[in-house]
Design an enzyme around this catalytic site. Structure first.
Site, PDB file in Angstrom:
ATOM      1  N   LYS A  10       0.844  -1.188   0.000  1.00 50.10           N
ATOM      2  CA  LYS A  10       0.000   0.000   0.000  1.00 50.10           C
ATOM      3  C   LYS A  10       0.884   1.245   0.000  1.00 50.10           C
ATOM      4  O   LYS A  10       1.828   1.348   0.782  1.00 50.10           O
ATOM      5  CB  LYS A  10      -0.912  -0.016   1.225  1.00 50.10           C
ATOM      6  N   GLU A  25     -19.355  -5.799   9.290  1.00 49.18           N
ATOM      7  CA  GLU A  25     -20.358  -5.130  10.120  1.00 49.18           C
ATOM      8  C   GLU A  25     -21.369  -6.103  10.715  1.00 49.18           C
ATOM      9  O   GLU A  25     -21.824  -5.907  11.854  1.00 49.18           O
ATOM     10  CB  GLU A  25     -21.076  -4.053   9.297  1.00 49.18           C
ATOM     11  N   ARG A  65     -25.223  -2.583   6.264  1.00 46.31           N
ATOM     12  CA  ARG A  65     -24.750  -3.929   5.939  1.00 46.31           C
ATOM     13  C   ARG A  65     -25.027  -4.915   7.069  1.00 46.31           C
ATOM     14  O   ARG A  65     -25.019  -6.119   6.848  1.00 46.31           O
ATOM     15  CB  ARG A  65     -23.250  -3.883   5.652  1.00 46.31           C
TER      16      ARG A  65
END
Length: 715
Positions: free
Chosen positions: A360, A446, A474
């Site tokens: 990243k 979630e 979600r």
């Protein structure tokens, strides 16, 4: 402008079994590409901004000036990349990385995730043919390189701005965006649906789901892989493993480094067409010979592949029915292209998972060194990575939330906090530092977060589940079935409630008032400022016989006087307050929009209209005494909220209707978000488009008073 150039030098192939590209494809021993530009005033040519290093890699000088990108300048669409050699593609990737840093430094956005997939994006668009072939980016904030290479480079300066490019893939924006992905972990499900539809329609295109940057932590990804393995449909899943995927990707001793000739050769062997055809033929024959023979052959095949991968386990994906290839260096364009081409050429591979390792923030030193890898940034200095964060006399709401929750936890050791891979976004990184054993990051999951919190509550703990309003959607079934139905005292802190500016409709918290206030046991609150937020945190901590929730907006506080030591005082449940006493017209606001109501009162005061302004505080239970008083003492009652239809205003009108109050002369109006999605843009532009600015509220009042011409002069 200084003249900038770079030199491309080739090195012997690490795969001696592969023939180098022919000269006709642009392969050369040494080529110097120089962009012509005016010299600097003193005659200097200047430093090279993109150049080849001695070790064969690329060095990019981030000078703060617009980078010279002669090769990228020739690429408007993926078709323009098809005849480039591997060396050209490496140069293209370097220029693309420089261009992303330059563009995002001026607009802000998701930086490091896109930097990590530059080589992957280049390889994908070189091998596959969008928009016929479908590439789904998951999470969608990895898609900046994809946008640049698919005809949108000239508009990247409008990224996340009003009427500009979206920060995520968007089907309405380009035919190359196969699926809108603002939330995570949906790509395999969507890709499988596209692949099945392709087969039913008799088409022959490829479907590629790129999933990573934490997206593999959500259960939907595994549900989709399980179904893909069962259907045995041809599709490619690329797992972009940038160390934000909570899966064992190597040995127990740590991650395996995906470098070295042996590892690279083995990945090529695993993706070999001949090997795949041999395996498929063997499986077909053994199936005909009988189930027992087929099972034996499958075990032998598994053991063989286990030896090929040096004993690393790929059984998880294999057991789900996906053919596993990897791990592969996600920054090696030559390897990526070879694997993609071989998988693409295989007639009937079924679902294939290619596991790539990326970094990243790759190639931009400030991002590589930053603790958060410069995941989400505002405008910044490309030389240093220093962000130009606007100075404010107040803190973000998330910081007030964290500080207040810490104060509650200091006096109550039963308080724990849960978030779904958003420690920085929710402010709970501060709580985690103070109470490392009482803060839980469950990943982008979630559904699990909500039920995990429910389990904590059953044992007497006091969980605060901090999830963005749009992300809690979600986990809604878990909110209903696992929490509210059982009346478990889970506290939901819903950040990013209402309009969210540049992130747009995928992250807009428009629906939480509606979907939480319809639940029978839920206490539903919304603070009008940061001080009220602290009081509601204390209120939620005190509620221990049922679930509760409170919403707060993105952005900074308004400068309210904070309670001593940032510790709130529990509010009386279901009681609002009057902020400004007036007559004839009452504005009943819910949440942070109360500030706009106060501003509207000031505008109207200058026109000799003196309105009452009330802060509802609670949507459920409603302050029915306050509502009765406002209805009785005023001719006009206007409810105002930064939420969808069916929210606070609906609950007020339902109460007034049931109690016969609407049978009289009262004029009732509800101001809510329009019944459509509002595109990304500045918060000011969004609130104007929604019709909820202080001027819109003032205009509504004047219109109801019969002063329509004055109302028109306000906007």
């Amino acid at each position: 402008m200084a003249v900038s150039g770079f030199v491309v030098r080739t090195s012997p192939s690490i795969f001696p079994c592969l023939k180098p590209p022919s000269p006709s494809l642009g392969y050369r021993k040494q080529v110097c590409v120089r962009a012509c530009a005016a010299s600097t005033p003193n005659g200097d040519e200047g430093n090279k901004m993109v150049g080849k290093k001695k070790d064969g890699g690329w060095k990019i000088e981030f000078t703060g000036e617009k980078p010279l990108t002669p090769l990228l300048d020739t690429i408007n669409y993926p078709v323009h990349m098809k005849n480039l050699s591997n060396q050209d593609l490496e140069q293209l990737a370097a220029e693309l990385r420089a261009d992303i840093v330059s563009k995002v430094s001026k607009t802000g956005g998701h930086l490091s995730s896109s930097l990590g997939v530059v080589e992957l994006t280049v390889a994908l668009h070189h091998v596959f043919n969008t928009p016929d072939d479908k590439i789904i980016w998951d999470v969608g904030h990895q898609a900046y390189p994809h946008k640049i290479l698919t005809g949108r480079r000239s508009r990247m300066h409008t990224l996340r701005k009003t009427s500009g490019l979206a920060g995520f893939p968007k089907r309405e924006e380009s035919g190359h965006d196969a699926f809108g992905v603002g939330h995570s972990s949906t790509s395999i499900s969507a890709g499988l649906g596209m692949a099945v539809a392709r087969d039913l329609l008799g088409k022959a295109n490829n479907v590629i789901s790129v999933i990573g940057d934490g997206a593999m932590t959500a259960g939907q990804a595994y549900e989709a892989m399980n179904n893909a393995g069962y259907l045995d449909t041809n599709m490619i899943v690329i797992l972009n493993d940038n160390k934000q995927v909570s899966l064992p990707t190597a040995t127990l001793d740590g991650p395996a480094t995906p470098v070295g000739a042996l590892s690279k050769t083995l990945t090529k062997l695993q993706s070999s067409t001949k090997l795949r055809k041999l395996r498929e033929a063997a499986k077909s024959i053994t199936k005909q010979l009988g189930e027992q023979t087929h099972e034996v052959a499958a075990k032998v095949d598994g053991y063989t592949r286990g030896m090929l991968t040096n004993g690393r386990s790929c059984t998880l994906f294999e057991e789900l029915g996906l053919y596993y290839i990897g791990p592969v260096d996600g920054h090696n364009i030559e390897d990526l292209i070879t694997i993609f081409q071989k998988v693409k050429e295989t007639p009937a591979p079924g679902p294939v998972l290619i596991h790539i390792i990326t970094e990243k923030g790759k190639g931009y030193p400030p991002a590589e060194a930053a603790a958060d890898k410069m995941h989400g940034v505002v405008k910044f200095d490309p030389k240093t990575g220093q962000q130009f964060k606007s100075k404010s006399s107040t803190l973000p709401y998330t910081r007030y939330f964290a500080e207040s929750l810490i104060k509650e936890a200091e006096v109550d050791d039963k308080i724990v906090a849960i978030h779904a891979a958003m420690g920085g976004g929710t402010g709970l990184n501060f709580f985690q530092k103070r109470f490392p054993d009482r803060c839980f990051d469950v990943g982008i999951a979630e559904q699990h977060a909500v039920t995990f919190a429910a389990g904590l509550a059953t044992e007497g703990l006091k969980p605060f589940c901090a999830i963005y309003s749009s992300f809690l959607q979600r986990g809604y079934d878990q909110v209903v079935h696992d929490v509210d139905l059982q009346k478990l005292p889970v506290r939901f802190a819903m950040d990013r409630a209402g309009l969210v500016g540049a992130d747009g409709p995928t992250h807009c918290g428009a629906f939480d008032i509606t979907y939480m206030a319809c639940l029978p046991n839920m206490v539903v609150m919304a603070p009008s400022d940061e001080a009220e937020l602290m009081h509601m945190i204390a209120t939620a901590a005190a509620i221990d016989d049922r679930p509760s929730c409170f919403r707060f907006p993105r952005g900074n506080g308004v400068g309210a006087v904070l309670p001593p030591d940032n510790k709130g005082t529990p509010l009386e449940i279901g009681k609002g307050r009057i902020l400004i006493e007036g007559h004839t017209v009452a504005l009943l606001g819910y949440g942070s929009i109360v500030q706009n109501c106060v501003e509207a009162a000031s505008i109207l005061r200058s026109r000799n209209v003196f309105v009452t302004v009330a802060d509802a505080r609670f949507c459920k239970p409603l302050d029915t005494d306050l509502i009765r008083r406002l209805a009785k003492e005023h001719e006009i009652l206007i409810t105002v909220e930064e939420g969808s239809i069916g929210g606070f205003g609906s609950h007020v009108s339902h109460f007034l209707c049931l109690n016969g109050i609407l049978d009289g002369p009262l004029k009732l109006r509800a101001m809510v978000l329009p019944d459509r999605y509002i595109d990304h843009g500045s918060p000011e532009d969004q609130i104007q488009e929604a019709g909820l600015s202080s001027k819109h509220i003032s205009g509504t009042v004047l219109s109801l008073l019969g002063r329509q011409k004055e109302a028109l002069t306000l906007n």
